[in-house]
Motif scaffolding. Structure first.
Motif, mmCIF file in Angstrom:
data_model
loop_
_atom_site.group_PDB
_atom_site.id
_atom_site.type_symbol
_atom_site.label_atom_id
_atom_site.label_comp_id
_atom_site.label_asym_id
_atom_site.label_seq_id
_atom_site.Cartn_x
_atom_site.Cartn_y
_atom_site.Cartn_z
ATOM 1 N N GLU A 87 -6.628 -1.262 5.460
ATOM 2 C CA GLU A 87 -6.391 -0.446 6.698
ATOM 3 C C GLU A 87 -6.407 1.107 6.489
ATOM 4 O O GLU A 87 -7.115 1.774 7.212
ATOM 5 C CB GLU A 87 -4.833 -0.511 6.936
ATOM 6 C CG GLU A 87 -4.348 -2.089 7.410
ATOM 7 C CD GLU A 87 -4.934 -2.458 8.658
ATOM 8 O OE1 GLU A 87 -5.297 -1.525 9.693
ATOM 9 O OE2 GLU A 87 -5.404 -3.623 9.017
ATOM 10 N N CYS A 88 -6.114 1.696 5.209
ATOM 11 C CA CYS A 88 -6.404 3.301 5.282
ATOM 12 C C CYS A 88 -7.471 3.540 4.201
ATOM 13 O O CYS A 88 -7.522 4.717 4.205
ATOM 14 C CB CYS A 88 -4.910 3.797 5.002
ATOM 15 S SG CYS A 88 -4.285 3.503 3.239
ATOM 16 N N VAL A 105 0.559 -4.598 3.705
ATOM 17 C CA VAL A 105 -0.567 -4.951 4.631
ATOM 18 C C VAL A 105 -0.746 -6.459 4.676
ATOM 19 O O VAL A 105 -0.807 -6.981 3.472
ATOM 20 C CB VAL A 105 -1.714 -4.079 4.038
ATOM 21 C CG1 VAL A 105 -2.881 -4.494 5.062
ATOM 22 C CG2 VAL A 105 -1.398 -2.603 4.000
ATOM 23 N N CYS A 121 -7.211 -0.249 0.184
ATOM 24 C CA CYS A 121 -6.413 -0.794 1.195
ATOM 25 C C CYS A 121 -7.380 -1.067 2.558
ATOM 26 O O CYS A 121 -8.353 -0.102 2.781
ATOM 27 C CB CYS A 121 -5.507 0.137 1.739
ATOM 28 S SG CYS A 121 -4.563 -0.498 2.980
ATOM 29 N N CYS A 152 0.932 -1.279 0.045
ATOM 30 C CA CYS A 152 0.119 -0.085 0.130
ATOM 31 C C CYS A 152 0.900 1.034 -0.032
ATOM 32 O O CYS A 152 1.925 1.294 0.781
ATOM 33 C CB CYS A 152 -0.864 -0.178 1.250
ATOM 34 S SG CYS A 152 -1.813 1.485 1.337
ATOM 35 N N ASN A 168 0.430 3.965 1.278
ATOM 36 C CA ASN A 168 0.624 4.399 2.730
ATOM 37 C C ASN A 168 1.170 3.882 3.864
ATOM 38 O O ASN A 168 1.593 4.183 4.860
ATOM 39 C CB ASN A 168 -0.793 5.111 3.128
ATOM 40 C CG ASN A 168 -1.303 6.069 1.998
ATOM 41 O OD1 ASN A 168 -0.613 7.007 1.497
ATOM 42 N ND2 ASN A 168 -2.728 6.005 1.933
ATOM 43 N N CYS A 169 0.618 2.406 3.836
ATOM 44 C CA CYS A 169 0.892 1.497 4.939
ATOM 45 C C CYS A 169 2.104 0.816 4.871
ATOM 46 O O CYS A 169 2.432 0.118 5.758
ATOM 47 C CB CYS A 169 -0.099 0.661 5.157
ATOM 48 S SG CYS A 169 -1.950 1.356 5.286
HETATM 49 ZN ZN ZN Z 1 -2.906 1.499 3.341
#
Ligand code: ZN
Ligand code: ZN
Length: 143
Positions: free
Chosen positions: A130-131, A99, A128, A93, A95-96
Protein backbone atom coordinates in the motif's frame (compact mmCIF):
# COMPACT_ATOMS: atom_id res chain seq x y z
CA UNK A 1 13.58 32.76 -7.69
CA UNK A 2 13.95 34.25 -4.25
CA UNK A 3 14.71 31.87 -1.37
CA UNK A 4 11.50 32.76 0.42
CA UNK A 5 9.41 31.83 -2.60
CA UNK A 6 11.22 28.51 -2.93
CA UNK A 7 10.73 27.75 0.76
CA UNK A 8 7.03 28.46 0.40
CA UNK A 9 6.75 26.11 -2.58
CA UNK A 10 8.59 23.31 -0.76
CA UNK A 11 6.27 23.73 2.20
CA UNK A 12 3.27 23.46 -0.12
CA UNK A 13 4.79 20.41 -1.79
CA UNK A 14 5.30 18.60 1.51
CA UNK A 15 1.80 19.49 2.64
CA UNK A 16 0.34 18.07 -0.59
CA UNK A 17 2.48 14.91 -0.23
CA UNK A 18 1.05 14.40 3.28
CA UNK A 19 -2.48 14.97 2.00
CA UNK A 20 -1.96 12.44 -0.81
CA UNK A 21 -0.68 9.87 1.71
CA UNK A 22 -3.68 10.42 3.98
CA UNK A 23 -6.15 10.24 1.07
CA UNK A 24 -4.59 6.99 -0.20
CA UNK A 25 -4.81 5.47 3.28
CA UNK A 26 -8.45 6.54 3.58
CA UNK A 27 -9.29 4.95 0.21
CA UNK A 28 -7.44 1.74 1.07
CA UNK A 29 -9.40 1.55 4.32
CA UNK A 30 -12.74 2.13 2.59
CA UNK A 31 -11.88 -0.61 0.09
CA UNK A 32 -10.99 -2.98 2.94
CA UNK A 33 -7.32 -3.27 1.96
CA UNK A 34 -6.28 -1.86 5.35
CA UNK A 35 -7.86 -2.57 8.76
CA UNK A 36 -7.33 -1.14 12.24
CA UNK A 37 -7.31 -4.36 14.24
CA UNK A 38 -7.00 -8.12 14.00
CA UNK A 39 -10.73 -8.48 14.71
CA UNK A 40 -11.52 -6.63 11.45
CA UNK A 41 -9.73 -9.20 9.25
CA UNK A 42 -12.14 -11.44 7.33
CA UNK A 43 -11.24 -14.50 5.27
CA UNK A 44 -13.16 -14.90 2.02
CA UNK A 45 -13.33 -18.66 2.49
CA UNK A 46 -14.00 -18.71 6.24
CA UNK A 47 -16.04 -15.60 7.15
CA UNK A 48 -16.36 -16.57 10.83
CA UNK A 49 -12.73 -17.55 11.40
CA UNK A 50 -10.20 -15.68 13.52
CA UNK A 51 -6.84 -14.52 12.19
CA UNK A 52 -3.75 -15.46 14.19
CA UNK A 53 -0.10 -14.41 14.25
CA UNK A 54 1.90 -17.00 12.28
CA UNK A 55 5.29 -15.29 12.49
CA UNK A 56 7.11 -12.05 11.81
CA UNK A 57 8.56 -10.53 8.64
CA UNK A 58 12.32 -11.37 8.53
CA UNK A 59 14.53 -8.55 9.92
CA UNK A 60 11.44 -6.42 10.46
CA UNK A 61 12.40 -5.27 13.98
CA UNK A 62 14.52 -2.54 12.32
CA UNK A 63 11.43 -1.03 10.66
CA UNK A 64 8.90 -1.64 13.41
CA UNK A 65 7.89 0.73 16.18
CA UNK A 66 7.01 -2.27 18.34
CA UNK A 67 9.58 -4.55 19.95
CA UNK A 68 9.72 -7.89 18.20
CA UNK A 69 8.97 -6.80 14.66
CA UNK A 70 6.07 -6.80 12.22
CA UNK A 71 3.60 -9.67 12.46
CA UNK A 72 2.24 -11.91 9.74
CA UNK A 73 -1.34 -13.15 10.07
CA UNK A 74 -3.43 -15.95 8.61
CA UNK A 75 -6.93 -17.25 9.20
CA UNK A 76 -6.79 -20.39 11.31
CA UNK A 77 -8.79 -22.81 9.08
CA UNK A 78 -6.77 -21.67 6.01
CA UNK A 79 -3.58 -22.60 7.84
CA UNK A 80 -4.89 -26.04 8.79
CA UNK A 81 -6.26 -26.92 5.32
CA UNK A 82 -3.54 -28.45 3.12
CA UNK A 83 -5.73 -28.24 0.00
CA UNK A 84 -6.08 -24.44 0.06
CA UNK A 85 -3.32 -22.99 -2.09
CA UNK A 86 -4.39 -19.35 -1.94
CA UNK A 87 -4.42 -18.91 1.84
CA UNK A 88 -5.62 -15.73 3.52
CA UNK A 89 -2.81 -13.40 4.62
CA UNK A 90 -2.22 -10.03 6.28
CA UNK A 91 0.72 -8.18 7.80
CA UNK A 92 1.66 -5.24 10.04
CA UNK A 93 2.95 -2.05 8.43
CA UNK A 94 4.41 0.81 10.54
CA UNK A 95 2.40 3.34 8.46
CA UNK A 96 -0.79 1.49 7.45
CA UNK A 97 -1.57 -0.61 10.58
CA UNK A 98 -2.74 -4.01 9.26
CA UNK A 99 -2.65 -4.59 5.49
CA UNK A 100 -4.70 -7.36 3.88
CA UNK A 101 -2.79 -9.70 1.55
CA UNK A 102 0.91 -10.36 1.00
CA UNK A 103 3.71 -7.80 1.04
CA UNK A 104 5.86 -7.14 -2.05
CA UNK A 105 9.32 -8.65 -2.52
CA UNK A 106 12.12 -7.14 -4.56
CA UNK A 107 15.52 -8.61 -5.34
CA UNK A 108 18.43 -6.69 -3.81
CA UNK A 109 22.14 -6.70 -4.56
CA UNK A 110 24.69 -4.22 -3.12
CA UNK A 111 27.03 -2.24 -5.36
CA UNK A 112 30.30 -3.75 -6.61
CA UNK A 113 32.21 -1.47 -4.20
CA UNK A 114 30.29 -2.84 -1.23
CA UNK A 115 31.21 -6.38 -2.27
CA UNK A 116 34.89 -5.41 -2.50
CA UNK A 117 34.70 -3.77 0.93
CA UNK A 118 33.22 -6.96 2.40
CA UNK A 119 29.86 -5.28 2.97
CA UNK A 120 28.09 -6.85 -0.01
CA UNK A 121 24.67 -8.43 0.34
CA UNK A 122 22.32 -10.23 -1.98
CA UNK A 123 18.79 -11.20 -1.16
CA UNK A 124 15.31 -9.77 -0.95
CA UNK A 125 13.84 -6.58 0.46
CA UNK A 126 10.22 -6.55 1.59
CA UNK A 127 7.87 -3.60 1.00
CA UNK A 128 4.32 -2.67 1.91
CA UNK A 129 1.97 -3.09 -1.06
CA UNK A 130 0.00 0.00 0.00
CA UNK A 131 2.59 2.62 1.05
CA UNK A 132 5.82 1.06 -0.27
CA UNK A 133 7.63 1.39 3.09
CA UNK A 134 10.36 -1.19 3.65
CA UNK A 135 9.23 -3.88 6.10
CA UNK A 136 12.14 -6.27 6.23
CA UNK A 137 14.86 -8.13 4.36
CA UNK A 138 16.45 -11.51 3.87
CA UNK A 139 19.99 -12.07 2.54
CA UNK A 140 21.24 -15.39 1.23
CA UNK A 141 24.69 -14.16 0.19
CA UNK A 142 27.18 -11.94 2.06
CA UNK A 143 30.71 -10.96 1.05
ZN1 ZN B 1 2.08 0.41 4.49
ZN1 ZN C 1 -9.53 -18.83 5.68
Amino acid sequence: MADDELKKLYAQQSLIATQIKEKKREQAKEAGRIVDSLADLVCGKHPDAIFRVIGTIPESFIFSREIGGLNLYRCEPCGEDKDIFDKSAAYDCPNCEIVVGKFNKRHYRSSAESWENLAGREGEHYYCRECDAQLGSFYWKLS
